[in-house]
Design a protein around this motif. Structure first.
Motif, PDB file in Angstrom:
ATOM      1  N   ARG A 159       0.742  -1.182   0.000  1.00 36.37           N
ATOM      2  CA  ARG A 159      -0.115   0.014  -0.073  1.00 36.37           C
ATOM      3  C   ARG A 159       0.829   1.227  -0.137  1.00 36.37           C
ATOM      4  N   ALA A 160       0.741   2.178  -0.908  1.00 40.85           N
ATOM      5  CA  ALA A 160       1.423   3.187  -1.069  1.00 40.85           C
ATOM      6  C   ALA A 160       2.895   3.401  -0.882  1.00 40.85           C
ATOM      7  N   GLY A 161       3.440   2.236  -1.323  1.00 42.82           N
ATOM      8  CA  GLY A 161       4.923   2.457  -1.540  1.00 42.82           C
ATOM      9  C   GLY A 161       5.454   1.563  -0.140  1.00 42.82           C
ATOM     10  N   PHE A 162       4.519   0.941   0.574  1.00 40.33           N
ATOM     11  CA  PHE A 162       4.997   0.356   1.637  1.00 40.33           C
ATOM     12  C   PHE A 162       4.545  -1.289   1.556  1.00 40.33           C
ATOM     13  N   ALA A 163       5.335  -2.237   2.032  1.00 41.20           N
ATOM     14  CA  ALA A 163       5.087  -3.596   2.274  1.00 41.20           C
ATOM     15  C   ALA A 163       4.754  -3.782   3.649  1.00 41.20           C
ATOM     16  N   TYR A 164       3.425  -4.077   4.026  1.00 41.66           N
ATOM     17  CA  TYR A 164       3.058  -4.426   5.644  1.00 41.66           C
ATOM     18  C   TYR A 164       3.215  -6.033   5.703  1.00 41.66           C
ATOM     19  N   VAL A 165       4.083  -6.285   6.690  1.00 37.85           N
ATOM     20  CA  VAL A 165       4.592  -7.705   6.879  1.00 37.85           C
ATOM     21  C   VAL A 165       3.749  -8.355   8.379  1.00 37.85           C
ATOM     22  N   THR A 166       2.925  -9.351   7.953  1.00 44.59           N
ATOM     23  CA  THR A 166       2.456  -9.769   9.204  1.00 44.59           C
ATOM     24  C   THR A 166       2.995 -11.415   9.477  1.00 44.59           C
ATOM     25  N   GLY A 167       2.822 -11.975  10.328  1.00 53.77           N
ATOM     26  CA  GLY A 167       2.922 -13.323  10.618  1.00 53.77           C
ATOM     27  C   GLY A 167       1.744 -14.097  11.453  1.00 53.77           C
ATOM     28  N   LYS A 168       1.679 -15.232  10.865  1.00 54.57           N
ATOM     29  CA  LYS A 168       0.632 -16.108  11.573  1.00 54.57           C
ATOM     30  C   LYS A 168       1.153 -17.019  12.527  1.00 54.57           C
ATOM     31  N   LEU A 169       0.506 -17.273  13.576  1.00 55.95           N
ATOM     32  CA  LEU A 169       0.990 -18.729  14.353  1.00 55.95           C
ATOM     33  C   LEU A 169      -0.022 -19.438  14.151  1.00 55.95           C
ATOM     34  N   ASP A 205      -3.896 -19.546  15.671  1.00 58.02           N
ATOM     35  CA  ASP A 205      -4.343 -17.835  15.750  1.00 58.02           C
ATOM     36  C   ASP A 205      -4.977 -17.612  14.593  1.00 58.02           C
ATOM     37  N   GLU A 206      -6.096 -16.869  14.727  1.00 60.39           N
ATOM     38  CA  GLU A 206      -6.980 -16.033  13.678  1.00 60.39           C
ATOM     39  C   GLU A 206      -6.170 -14.598  13.408  1.00 60.39           C
ATOM     40  N   GLU A 207      -5.854 -14.252  14.505  1.00 59.41           N
ATOM     41  CA  GLU A 207      -5.533 -12.757  14.169  1.00 59.41           C
ATOM     42  C   GLU A 207      -3.885 -12.704  13.757  1.00 59.41           C
ATOM     43  N   PRO A 208      -3.489 -12.065  12.727  1.00 60.71           N
ATOM     44  CA  PRO A 208      -2.086 -11.847  12.193  1.00 60.71           C
ATOM     45  C   PRO A 208      -1.031 -11.076  13.123  1.00 60.71           C
ATOM     46  N   LEU A 209      -0.061 -11.115  13.377  1.00 58.41           N
ATOM     47  CA  LEU A 209       0.793 -10.393  14.058  1.00 58.41           C
ATOM     48  C   LEU A 209       1.549  -9.575  13.349  1.00 58.41           C
ATOM     49  N   PRO A 210       1.177  -8.100  13.227  1.00 60.82           N
ATOM     50  CA  PRO A 210       2.193  -7.285  12.656  1.00 60.82           C
ATOM     51  C   PRO A 210       3.330  -7.360  12.842  1.00 60.82           C
ATOM     52  N   LEU A 211       4.363  -7.466  12.121  1.00 61.55           N
ATOM     53  CA  LEU A 211       5.857  -7.465  12.438  1.00 61.55           C
ATOM     54  C   LEU A 211       6.609  -6.372  11.976  1.00 61.55           C
ATOM     55  N   CYS A 212       6.451  -5.854  10.775  1.00 59.94           N
ATOM     56  CA  CYS A 212       7.271  -4.708  10.296  1.00 59.94           C
ATOM     57  C   CYS A 212       6.587  -4.248   8.856  1.00 59.94           C
ATOM     58  N   ARG A 213       7.284  -2.968   8.366  1.00 56.56           N
ATOM     59  CA  ARG A 213       6.792  -2.301   7.312  1.00 56.56           C
ATOM     60  C   ARG A 213       8.252  -1.913   6.543  1.00 56.56           C
ATOM     61  N   LEU A 214       8.237  -2.303   5.491  1.00 55.31           N
ATOM     62  CA  LEU A 214       9.187  -2.083   4.455  1.00 55.31           C
ATOM     63  C   LEU A 214       8.877  -1.032   3.351  1.00 55.31           C
ATOM     64  N   ARG A 215       9.738  -0.109   3.136  1.00 59.20           N
ATOM     65  CA  ARG A 215       9.353   1.177   2.317  1.00 59.20           C
ATOM     66  C   ARG A 215      10.191   0.594   1.149  1.00 59.20           C
ATOM     67  N   PHE A 216       9.535   0.854   0.029  1.00 58.58           N
ATOM     68  CA  PHE A 216      10.093   0.585  -1.510  1.00 58.58           C
ATOM     69  C   PHE A 216      10.851   1.785  -1.860  1.00 58.58           C
ATOM     70  N   THR A 217      11.973   1.069  -2.183  1.00 64.10           N
ATOM     71  CA  THR A 217      12.997   2.360  -2.646  1.00 64.10           C
ATOM     72  C   THR A 217      13.155   2.416  -4.061  1.00 64.10           C
ATOM     73  N   GLY A 218      12.427   1.691  -4.764  1.00 63.84           N
ATOM     74  CA  GLY A 218      12.743   1.369  -6.240  1.00 63.84           C
ATOM     75  C   GLY A 218      13.412   0.184  -6.558  1.00 63.84           C
ATOM     76  N   VAL A 219      14.270  -0.390  -5.772  1.00 65.13           N
ATOM     77  CA  VAL A 219      15.314  -1.457  -5.939  1.00 65.13           C
ATOM     78  C   VAL A 219      14.801  -2.625  -5.339  1.00 65.13           C
ATOM     79  N   LEU A 220      14.987  -3.630  -6.099  1.00 67.18           N
ATOM     80  CA  LEU A 220      14.265  -5.166  -5.533  1.00 67.18           C
ATOM     81  C   LEU A 220      15.057  -5.356  -4.198  1.00 67.18           C
ATOM     82  N   HIS A 221      16.401  -5.194  -3.852  1.00 66.58           N
ATOM     83  CA  HIS A 221      17.233  -5.747  -2.851  1.00 66.58           C
ATOM     84  C   HIS A 221      17.457  -4.695  -2.019  1.00 66.58           C
ATOM     85  N   THR A 222      16.751  -3.386  -1.929  1.00 63.61           N
ATOM     86  CA  THR A 222      17.039  -2.496  -0.790  1.00 63.61           C
ATOM     87  C   THR A 222      15.601  -1.662  -0.596  1.00 63.61           C
TER      88      THR A 222
END
Length: 122
Positions: A36-46, A49-66
């Motif tokens: 969403r809007a240049g960010f990748a929101y990462v959640t994990g499931k145990l 558990d029904e509810e996913p755990l928010p873990l982190c947000r990655l900001r897209f820099t325009g480069v796959l590896h950064t």
């Protein structure tokens, strides 16, 4: 508004993060990534558990590896930009997963040290 990465990059990132999670946190049944809007929101499931755990947000820099990195703070329900162990604000999307980022972002208290306890429970 920042753009999301192309679909092929999104697929590649999902694969990379799921592979890393299997190595570092095998107790996660899955890792989900939504864009969403240049960010990748990462959640994990145990398992169970029904509810996913928010873990982190990655900001897209325009480069796959950064990607920029923000840790989810359960204490205030927000993401906080962080520096990676390299001292840089951006790097490989797997880098945060090597430093207990996922376990810290769940519901951990400072006195808990296990990197495998994602719920922060004893």
């Amino acid at each position: 508004m920042p753009k999301n990465p192309p679909e092929s990059m999104q697929h590649h990132l999902r694969q990379r993060l799921n592979n890393r999670a299997k190595e570092r946190w095998p107790q996660l049944s899955s890792v989900r990534v939504r864009f969403r809007a240049g960010f990748a929101y990462v959640t994990g499931k145990l398992p169970g558990d029904e509810e996913p755990l928010p873990l982190c947000r990655l900001r897209f820099t325009g480069v796959l590896h950064t990607w920029g990195f923000a840790l989810y703070l359960a204490s205030n329900g927000k993401y906080e930009d962080n520096f990676l162990p390299t001292g840089l604000p951006a790097g490989s999307p797997e880098t945060p997963w090597t430093v207990r980022a996922a376990s810290t972002s769940a519901t951990r208290r400072p006195d808990q040290h296990s990197s495998t306890n994602l719920r922060g429970e004893d």
